[in-house]
Design a protein around this motif. Structure first.
Motif, PDB file in Angstrom:
ATOM      1  N   PRO A 168     -53.566  63.513   8.193  1.00 20.33           N
ATOM      2  CA  PRO A 168     -52.046  63.793   8.293  1.00 20.33           C
ATOM      3  C   PRO A 168     -51.607  64.350   9.535  1.00 20.33           C
ATOM      4  O   PRO A 168     -52.225  64.958  10.451  1.00 20.33           O
ATOM      5  CB  PRO A 168     -51.973  64.902   7.117  1.00 20.33           C
ATOM      6  N   GLU A 169     -50.218  64.332   9.599  1.00 22.57           N
ATOM      7  CA  GLU A 169     -49.870  65.133  10.601  1.00 22.57           C
ATOM      8  C   GLU A 169     -49.994  66.450  10.682  1.00 22.57           C
ATOM      9  O   GLU A 169     -49.769  67.305   9.644  1.00 22.57           O
ATOM     10  CB  GLU A 169     -47.850  64.990  10.374  1.00 22.57           C
ATOM     11  N   LEU A 170     -50.087  67.160  12.063  1.00 20.97           N
ATOM     12  CA  LEU A 170     -50.516  68.669  11.942  1.00 20.97           C
ATOM     13  C   LEU A 170     -51.495  68.968  11.130  1.00 20.97           C
ATOM     14  O   LEU A 170     -51.458  70.107  10.584  1.00 20.97           O
ATOM     15  CB  LEU A 170     -48.946  69.290  11.863  1.00 20.97           C
ATOM     16  N   GLY A 171     -52.288  68.229  11.045  1.00 22.03           N
ATOM     17  CA  GLY A 171     -53.598  68.492   9.818  1.00 22.03           C
ATOM     18  C   GLY A 171     -54.547  69.623  10.208  1.00 22.03           C
ATOM     19  O   GLY A 171     -54.953  70.203   9.269  1.00 22.03           O
ATOM     20  N   VAL A 197     -50.697  61.125  21.468  1.00 19.91           N
ATOM     21  CA  VAL A 197     -49.456  60.549  21.228  1.00 19.91           C
ATOM     22  C   VAL A 197     -48.452  61.491  20.809  1.00 19.91           C
ATOM     23  O   VAL A 197     -48.745  62.200  19.418  1.00 19.91           O
ATOM     24  CB  VAL A 197     -49.451  59.573  20.213  1.00 19.91           C
ATOM     25  N   PRO A 198     -47.463  61.950  21.300  1.00 18.27           N
ATOM     26  CA  PRO A 198     -46.443  63.131  20.815  1.00 18.27           C
ATOM     27  C   PRO A 198     -45.250  62.383  19.835  1.00 18.27           C
ATOM     28  O   PRO A 198     -45.135  60.948  20.039  1.00 18.27           O
ATOM     29  CB  PRO A 198     -45.648  63.531  22.145  1.00 18.27           C
ATOM     30  N   LYS A 199     -44.774  63.227  19.200  1.00 14.84           N
ATOM     31  CA  LYS A 199     -43.733  62.620  18.208  1.00 14.84           C
ATOM     32  C   LYS A 199     -42.458  62.234  18.820  1.00 14.84           C
ATOM     33  O   LYS A 199     -42.076  62.963  19.501  1.00 14.84           O
ATOM     34  CB  LYS A 199     -43.685  63.726  16.980  1.00 14.84           C
ATOM     35  N   SER A 200     -41.992  61.192  18.425  1.00 11.45           N
ATOM     36  CA  SER A 200     -40.993  60.591  19.218  1.00 11.45           C
ATOM     37  C   SER A 200     -39.373  61.345  18.640  1.00 11.45           C
ATOM     38  O   SER A 200     -38.543  62.030  19.230  1.00 11.45           O
ATOM     39  CB  SER A 200     -40.621  59.281  19.177  1.00 11.45           C
ATOM     40  N   TYR A 201     -39.351  61.184  17.335  1.00 12.80           N
ATOM     41  CA  TYR A 201     -38.158  61.964  16.723  1.00 12.80           C
ATOM     42  C   TYR A 201     -38.404  62.847  15.858  1.00 12.80           C
ATOM     43  O   TYR A 201     -39.233  62.921  14.744  1.00 12.80           O
ATOM     44  CB  TYR A 201     -37.462  60.614  15.776  1.00 12.80           C
ATOM     45  N   LEU A 202     -37.396  64.078  16.180  1.00 12.58           N
ATOM     46  CA  LEU A 202     -38.120  65.282  15.293  1.00 12.58           C
ATOM     47  C   LEU A 202     -36.538  65.559  14.375  1.00 12.58           C
ATOM     48  O   LEU A 202     -35.708  65.759  14.727  1.00 12.58           O
ATOM     49  CB  LEU A 202     -37.985  66.366  16.197  1.00 12.58           C
ATOM     50  N   LEU A 231     -58.787  44.273  16.875  1.00 11.15           N
ATOM     51  CA  LEU A 231     -58.140  45.741  16.422  1.00 11.15           C
ATOM     52  C   LEU A 231     -57.643  46.496  17.675  1.00 11.15           C
ATOM     53  O   LEU A 231     -58.377  47.121  18.221  1.00 11.15           O
ATOM     54  CB  LEU A 231     -59.367  46.591  15.980  1.00 11.15           C
ATOM     55  N   LYS A 232     -56.507  46.458  17.639  1.00  8.84           N
ATOM     56  CA  LYS A 232     -55.478  47.109  18.596  1.00  8.84           C
ATOM     57  C   LYS A 232     -54.471  47.905  17.832  1.00  8.84           C
ATOM     58  O   LYS A 232     -53.650  47.613  17.258  1.00  8.84           O
ATOM     59  CB  LYS A 232     -54.851  46.279  19.583  1.00  8.84           C
ATOM     60  N   PHE A 233     -54.471  49.476  17.885  1.00  5.54           N
ATOM     61  CA  PHE A 233     -53.646  50.091  17.218  1.00  5.54           C
ATOM     62  C   PHE A 233     -52.815  50.995  17.952  1.00  5.54           C
ATOM     63  O   PHE A 233     -52.983  51.271  18.910  1.00  5.54           O
ATOM     64  CB  PHE A 233     -54.582  50.949  15.857  1.00  5.54           C
ATOM     65  N   HIS A 234     -51.646  51.488  17.253  1.00  2.18           N
ATOM     66  CA  HIS A 234     -51.012  52.175  17.775  1.00  2.18           C
ATOM     67  C   HIS A 234     -50.585  53.286  16.716  1.00  2.18           C
ATOM     68  O   HIS A 234     -50.620  53.183  15.484  1.00  2.18           O
ATOM     69  CB  HIS A 234     -49.316  51.604  18.036  1.00  2.18           C
ATOM     70  N   VAL A 235     -49.959  54.444  17.301  1.00  2.00           N
ATOM     71  CA  VAL A 235     -50.001  55.698  16.458  1.00  2.00           C
ATOM     72  C   VAL A 235     -48.512  56.056  16.536  1.00  2.00           C
ATOM     73  O   VAL A 235     -48.001  56.218  17.522  1.00  2.00           O
ATOM     74  CB  VAL A 235     -50.866  56.761  16.938  1.00  2.00           C
ATOM     75  N   GLU A 236     -47.662  56.570  15.452  1.00  2.00           N
ATOM     76  CA  GLU A 236     -46.418  57.261  15.317  1.00  2.00           C
ATOM     77  C   GLU A 236     -46.577  58.511  14.395  1.00  2.00           C
ATOM     78  O   GLU A 236     -47.742  58.460  13.650  1.00  2.00           O
ATOM     79  CB  GLU A 236     -45.232  56.422  15.160  1.00  2.00           C
ATOM     80  N   ILE A 237     -45.694  59.136  14.217  1.00  2.00           N
ATOM     81  CA  ILE A 237     -45.906  60.344  13.402  1.00  2.00           C
ATOM     82  C   ILE A 237     -44.519  60.546  12.642  1.00  2.00           C
ATOM     83  O   ILE A 237     -43.369  60.601  13.241  1.00  2.00           O
ATOM     84  CB  ILE A 237     -45.864  61.615  14.375  1.00  2.00           C
ATOM     85  N   CYS A 238     -44.856  60.297  11.285  1.00  2.00           N
ATOM     86  CA  CYS A 238     -44.039  60.939  10.370  1.00  2.00           C
ATOM     87  C   CYS A 238     -42.165  60.146  10.448  1.00  2.00           C
ATOM     88  O   CYS A 238     -42.190  59.011  10.467  1.00  2.00           O
ATOM     89  CB  CYS A 238     -43.801  62.253  10.037  1.00  2.00           C
ATOM     90  N   LEU A 249     -50.973  49.404  12.577  1.00  2.00           N
ATOM     91  CA  LEU A 249     -49.997  50.627  12.942  1.00  2.00           C
ATOM     92  C   LEU A 249     -50.134  52.076  12.033  1.00  2.00           C
ATOM     93  O   LEU A 249     -50.498  51.645  10.885  1.00  2.00           O
ATOM     94  CB  LEU A 249     -48.508  50.184  12.742  1.00  2.00           C
ATOM     95  N   VAL A 250     -50.428  52.924  12.667  1.00  2.00           N
ATOM     96  CA  VAL A 250     -50.802  53.872  12.034  1.00  2.00           C
ATOM     97  C   VAL A 250     -49.719  55.468  12.109  1.00  2.00           C
ATOM     98  O   VAL A 250     -49.339  55.684  13.130  1.00  2.00           O
ATOM     99  CB  VAL A 250     -52.087  54.579  12.562  1.00  2.00           C
ATOM    100  N   ASN A 251     -49.468  55.962  11.021  1.00  2.00           N
ATOM    101  CA  ASN A 251     -48.476  56.839  10.925  1.00  2.00           C
ATOM    102  C   ASN A 251     -48.986  58.110  10.427  1.00  2.00           C
ATOM    103  O   ASN A 251     -49.573  58.242   9.160  1.00  2.00           O
ATOM    104  CB  ASN A 251     -47.304  56.544   9.903  1.00  2.00           C
TER     105      ASN A 251
END
Length: 695
Positions: free
Chosen positions: A64-67, A132-137, A183-190, A211-213
């Motif tokens: 999870p985010e900020l786990g 990877v930093p979070k784009s949208y806060l 297997l090529k993946f990307h990460v985004e946050i919440c 794609l991973v969130n």
């Protein structure tokens, strides 16, 4: 013993039985219990779950985010002690990863320059591969992230120093497992996936298949269902897999609650979902079909057009490659559910919906054809078998829709030398219960005349039941139907189905191949069987019609062109599936070869996954359906029949089929639609691939 492959590869039994050999990837979503502002505890839980994921054969696990800190630290995020502890916890996780053969994605707050970012860290092989930093806060409702964090666009550098190493940093990072290149993946946050154009959309165009969130995502009424919609649609639009993880037990309940919902989708289809509101740490797995995603992107040419249109966004992505020790030396069966009947949904509700829709597509198409041609009558041959039964039902419904009498269906049964008493009776009953104008034409005299004209031995009293003997009967039936249509200002309705076209199990130019309009041409045999059952169970034709339809369903499939040994009217000697293989297996082969273009070795692997267990498959509550089982030898034997007939011997029949409606995304074989192929190709490369399968 190793088996030599034509492509130069060696495939052992274990390798064939390993999902990674067929471009699947086992991925995991982990929901650890956490403690607020206790990074050491959270790191320990993370490592335990990562080890469990590896033991299950996974190559990627998301947390999870900020786990490592917990999401609900609020202003504690600006306390140096907590941030130092988070980095120490991260170092512990990185160290543990050195002994794990998978990639981990963990979340934590990270200082970069004079700013604090909400980050996802990709770890593999004892090192950090990228951050990877979070784009949208979000800064609305219960969210105040801009109080503590900076958005990704504020970052001043694309590299950060951490633990004495320079590490790629930014939202334009893709991660590729070099020995599993699909297997090529990307990460985004919440929140990144909640915006109109998520960062993962551009990542997919740049080549990310997974794609991973990393999300925290508190729960309120209705939010779980919306997450499903969001993740399903993003995976479908991007033709990708999408892993979604969220926070569970341990996050602060000062003002919020947390349900720990984990989701894994593939191209809009749910593969796995966690149980919500659990007290303990838990993990879910799914086997993602990377080749399927790649082929969907190849087939859907507008995906490539989107890549070109957004070339500027695509160009900013950087690919970071690393290897993982894939477990290729052991049998690793597919954990994913593979339906035995891909054209027929296993779930009863979805199956009824599918039957309703297919039936209405067929009816609507026939209504349009009759309306456009200003013809009010149809001619159809009724054999008492499955295909002509369903075509007759479609004709009946079309007449109802056109407000025409069902008597405008001119239905003919035409017994020949091998017609059984059973199918003849069923044909008579079907025409009666439907309300068609029924007639019976004995074709034996005209067939005898043609056989006599040909000098065929049968005309002289010899039992020579060759292909000419068979096709004379089929041809006479078709000749009658077309001339009857001329005479009555009607059109001939074809009855041949998709399975027969695929296998070439139809006589060129006759009724199962040629007509004025064919309502069944893109409907496979297994689906036609269920359509007839569905009509019977819903009582759509009334009276004793349901009983007649059920009798048709229990009749063995036969062309009835060679007389039975017991004489006229007896059970036929010809059983279609004894020659071309069981339709249930050949429809399985057809689906994966026509729809996705998979290699025969992968189709065999999928078939074995679907058919090796008698308890698996569709229709678990239907006692009328026999649950068969096929071992690898049977799968290979029948697949060889399919490959030779489909690729080498039958295309010339498909190159000139009549008009017919396409009913499903599983494809059709119309040369004007889904399938264009040369009539004189070879099947060698497909059969060679099949030969590479051990055993």
């Amino acid at each position: 013993m190793p088996i030599k492959q034509s492509a130069g590869r060696i495939m052992t039994t274990n390798k064939f039985l390993n999902l990674y050999s067929h471009d699947f990837a086992r991925v995991a979503v982990a929901i650890p219990k956490c403690r607020i502002a206790d990074p050491a505890f959270n790191a320990a839980e993370t490592i335990v779950l990562a080890r469990q994921a590896e033991q299950q054969g996974a190559v990627l696990v998301a947390f999870p985010e900020l786990g490592l800190s917990a999401y609900t630290c609020d202003d504690l995020f600006h306390q140096r002690a907590l941030l130092d502890a988070c980095e120490a916890a991260l170092a512990t996780v990185v160290e543990a990863s050195a002994t794990l053969s998978l990639a981990m994605i963990v979340g934590l707050p990270l200082r970069v320059g004079h700013q604090l970012f909400n980050c996802a860290v990709v770890i593999a092989g004892g090192r950090i591969q990228g951050i990877v930093p979070k784009s949208y806060l979000p800064n609305y409702g219960e969210f105040y992230e801009m109080r503590q964090f900076s958005p990704a666009e504020n970052a001043a550098a694309s590299q950060v120093e951490l633990f004495g190493v320079s590490i790629p940093f930014g939202t334009g990072l893709l991660f590729e497992v070099s020995n599993l290149p699909l297997l090529k993946f990307h990460v985004e946050i919440c929140e990144d996936v909640w915006v109109p154009i998520p960062p993962s959309s551009f990542a997919a165009l740049a080549g990310a298949s997974v794609l991973v969130n990393l999300s925290a995502s508190n729960v309120v009424v209705g939010k779980a269902g919306y997450r499903h919609q969001l993740v399903a649609q993003q995976s479908a639009r991007c033709l990708s897999a999408y892993l979604y993880t969220s926070a569970g037990k341990g996050e602060s309940s000062t003002d919020l609650a947390w349900d720990g919902q984990g989701l894994i989708y593939e191209n809009g289809e749910l593969l796995a979902e966690s149980e919500r509101f659990l007290d303990d740490s838990h993990i879910i797995f799914a086997d993602v079909d990377l080749e399927r995603l790649s082929r969907e992107r190849m087939r859907q040419t507008t995906f490539g057009q989107s890549v070109r249109r957004h070339a500027g966004e695509v160009a900013r992505f950087e690919t970071i490659r690393f290897e993982l020790a894939l477990p290729l030396d052991q049998a690793l069966p597919l954990a994913r559910s593979v339906e035995r009947f891909p054209y027929v949904p296993a779930d009863p509700k979805r199956r009824d919906e599918r039957c309703t829709e297919v039936y209405n597509i067929q009816v609507q198409a026939l209504v349009q054809r009759l309306s456009a041609s200003k013809i009010s009558k149809v001619v159809i041959g009724v054999s008492g078998g499955l295909d002509s039964t369903h075509a007759l039902l479609v004709c009946a419904k079309a007449m109802d829709r056109l407000n025409l009498p069902r008597a405008n269906i001119l239905a003919y049964t035409m017994p020949g030398f091998a017609t059984s008493d059973r199918t003849l009776l069923q044909a008579r009953q079907l025409m009666q219960v439907v309300g068609a104008t029924a007639a019976e034409i004995d074709i034996r005299p005209s067939c005898l005349q043609m056989l006599k004209d040909l000098g065929h031995p049968y005309a002289a009293g010899q039992d020579q039941f060759d292909i000419t003997f068979e096709n004379v009967q089929a041809g006479e039936r078709t000749n009658h139907l077309f001339r009857l249509a001329n005479f009555n200002n009607a059109i001939v309705i074809g009855t041949g189905d998709l399975s027969e076209l695929a296998l070439g199990w139809c006589t060129y130019g006759v009724g199962d191949h040629m007509s004025h309009y064919n309502v069944n041409a893109s409907v496979p045999k297994t689906l036609i069987s269920h359509l007839v059952r569905w009509v019977a169970e819903t009582g759509a034709i009334g009276g004793q019609g349901s009983d007649v339809l059920l009798n048709v369903l229990s009749t063995e499939i036969s062309p009835e062109l060679v007389p039975g040994k017991a004489g006229a009217g007896s059970k036929p000697e010809q059983i279609t599936e004894n020659v071309i293989g069981p339709y249930e297996l050949q429809d399985f082969n057809l689906y994966y070869i026509l729809r996705y273009g998979f290699a025969p070795s992968k189709v065999a692997f999928l078939a074995l996954s679907a058919w090796h267990d008698k308890t698996a498959g569709n229709w678990p509550n239907d006692a009328k359906v026999v649950r068969n089982q096929y071992d690898l030898a049977a799968i290979k034997r029948n697949l060889a029949i399919f490959l030779d007939r489909f690729f080498r011997t039958s295309q010339f029949k498909r190159s000139c089929v009549p008009n017919a409606p396409k009913v499903g995304s599983g494809g059709s074989l119309s040369p004007r639609g889904d399938w264009r192929a040369p009539s004189d190709s070879e099947a060698t490369v497909w059969l060679d691939d099949l030969d590479n399968i051990p055993g």
